[in-house]
Design a protein around this motif. Sequence first.
Motif, short mmCIF file in Angstrom:
data_model
loop_
_atom_site.label_atom_id
_atom_site.label_comp_id
_atom_site.label_asym_id
_atom_site.label_seq_id
_atom_site.Cartn_x
_atom_site.Cartn_y
_atom_site.Cartn_z
N GLN A 62 6.53 8.87 1.15
CA GLN A 62 5.13 9.30 0.95
C GLN A 62 4.56 8.89 2.15
O GLN A 62 3.42 9.65 2.70
CB GLN A 62 4.57 8.96 -0.24
N ASP A 63 4.56 7.55 2.72
CA ASP A 63 4.06 7.32 3.91
C ASP A 63 4.33 8.27 5.01
O ASP A 63 3.60 8.66 5.81
CB ASP A 63 4.55 5.86 4.55
N TRP A 66 2.26 11.40 4.24
CA TRP A 66 0.97 11.40 4.65
C TRP A 66 0.59 11.32 6.15
O TRP A 66 -0.38 12.00 6.70
CB TRP A 66 0.42 9.80 4.00
N MET A 99 -4.73 1.93 7.38
CA MET A 99 -3.37 1.25 7.51
C MET A 99 -3.15 0.06 8.03
O MET A 99 -2.47 -0.73 7.59
CB MET A 99 -2.34 2.35 8.45
N LEU A 123 1.20 1.64 -3.62
CA LEU A 123 1.40 3.14 -3.84
C LEU A 123 0.29 3.79 -4.76
O LEU A 123 -0.28 4.87 -4.61
CB LEU A 123 2.81 3.35 -4.64
N ALA A 126 -2.77 4.33 -2.83
CA ALA A 126 -2.86 5.73 -2.02
C ALA A 126 -2.80 6.84 -3.08
O ALA A 126 -3.54 8.01 -2.59
CB ALA A 126 -1.24 5.63 -1.17
N SER A 153 -1.00 3.01 1.90
CA SER A 153 -0.03 3.28 2.57
C SER A 153 0.52 2.47 3.81
O SER A 153 2.03 2.06 3.92
CB SER A 153 -0.08 4.77 3.47
N ASN A 156 2.20 -0.44 2.15
CA ASN A 156 3.78 -0.07 1.40
C ASN A 156 4.62 -0.44 2.47
O ASN A 156 5.50 -0.84 2.15
CB ASN A 156 3.57 1.35 1.03
N SER A 223 3.10 9.48 -4.56
CA SER A 223 2.75 7.81 -4.53
C SER A 223 2.66 7.47 -5.87
O SER A 223 3.19 6.64 -6.32
CB SER A 223 1.51 7.80 -3.81
#
Length: 496
Positions: A62-63, A66, A99, A123, A126, A153, A156, A223
């Motif tokens: 997911q990072d 994004w 971030m 998560l 996010a 994010s 994470n 997420s």
Amino acid sequence: MGRNSTESSKESTYLLIKDEDASKGMNLNEENEKNKDELMDKVPLGRFHFWMLLLCGLGWMQDGFWMRSIGNAMSVLETEFQISPYWEGSIPGVFFSGMGIGSFFWGWFSDRVGRKEAFYLTLWTATLGGIGIILSFHKSLFFITLFVIGFGSGGNLAVDGSIFAEFMPRKSRGFMMVMLSIWWAIGTILASLFCYLLLPHFVQDGHPGVGWRIFLGIPSLISFVAGLLRFLFFIESPAILLIQGKEEQSLENLRKISKWNGTSPPISTLNELRAYRPLIPPTKPSKNPLPQIYKLFEKGLGSTTTLIWLFWFFSNVGFTGFNIFLPRLLNKKFGEGLKQSFLYTLIGNTASIPGTLIGAYLVDTKLGRKWTMVLSAILSAILIFLLNYIDLLDSVLNYSDAIFITCVCGISFTSQIMYGAYYTYTPEVFPSHCRATGMGTASLFGKVAGIITPFFIGAILANNHTIPIYIDSGTIALSALFMALLPIETRGRPLE
């Protein structure tokens, strides 16, 4: 009185051990970490470790989704929220601000409050931002929710690498850490694929429509699901519990991991487990609520910490400038349309998968983590530099499109090797008591680069298509120099 007497006796035993070992010149902290590493070596690589790869990998996916989404959808978002081309850098700038602060905050939170809480809350933070951005109809709300996504994010990334490394047996750690980075690559590929399929389809008469909202709903769902799995199924590392003095829980978690792997527990009694406990008492949490960054400069770590911060910063200047603005560069420098730009980006991202696999092999060869980083960064810098000479090469070879795609694939390939190596190196080099803080501060420097870079690269790109490429190439080459100066190689080194 009885309890105080017991505590006093326990402390005296620790002091006796400490005095005896000090007379031998033994570094007790190193012995602690050696004991902890040997404990996890007792648990062979099995199903549990691959389950951890899935739990951490979904977060990294997911990072990556994004990150690529923000870059790919930037032109559409500018139109939706009427952002000037000179201020297009504000979109990734706000995201990277979140971030940066998130990586710093959650790294501290993980070391002070708990790994598990940070593991799923990053998560879900996010997810909350993702829901907000989908419902945004005003520029202000869009930027606020974009910051929240970045905050979760970024945290994470800082937390996951530390947690994952703490579970891995020493012989498999390098390979598994690089395999973790393949999930980031999968995220970028999925983002490019859905971007190619969704965004151009919904554009009508110059208006982006609802395509970008559907598009950004995908990483929000990932997420949430990944956070839920972590909340339900994550258990703390037995080694970390032992350091914290929680012996019974450590032994119980060893049994759970062995059961998951289908093997007999390597240790069955508390007496056996105590052979791996710290030689000095567990460090009590500091009353100081601020992250104790000074620990990153103790015991000869100062030069390593400084060089890590520098190569994270300069490599992220280069790769942020290249990756975030790649669709815009394709459009302005090479005259490609929106859909074709997304297609080229998708093709380039697919090369990151073999890059990860090659990186997983290289970090455990004689090159180690350090020289794998150095060589892959140098190759990336050369390939980016060549993008300014596509026209010259075309006049000789007459295959400008093929040359360009080859360069973009090559950059994706080599950069993924580099990222895999330094996401392996960074958590390995810091001791356990400040590992997440070390990872978090390194990530913070990378995100500071991500905040600054979009503003000045975006402003330059509005008028010039050549200078940004030289900047990207030069800063990545500089980061390779700082990597080469690192005094420590972590291949085969006990996890401290």
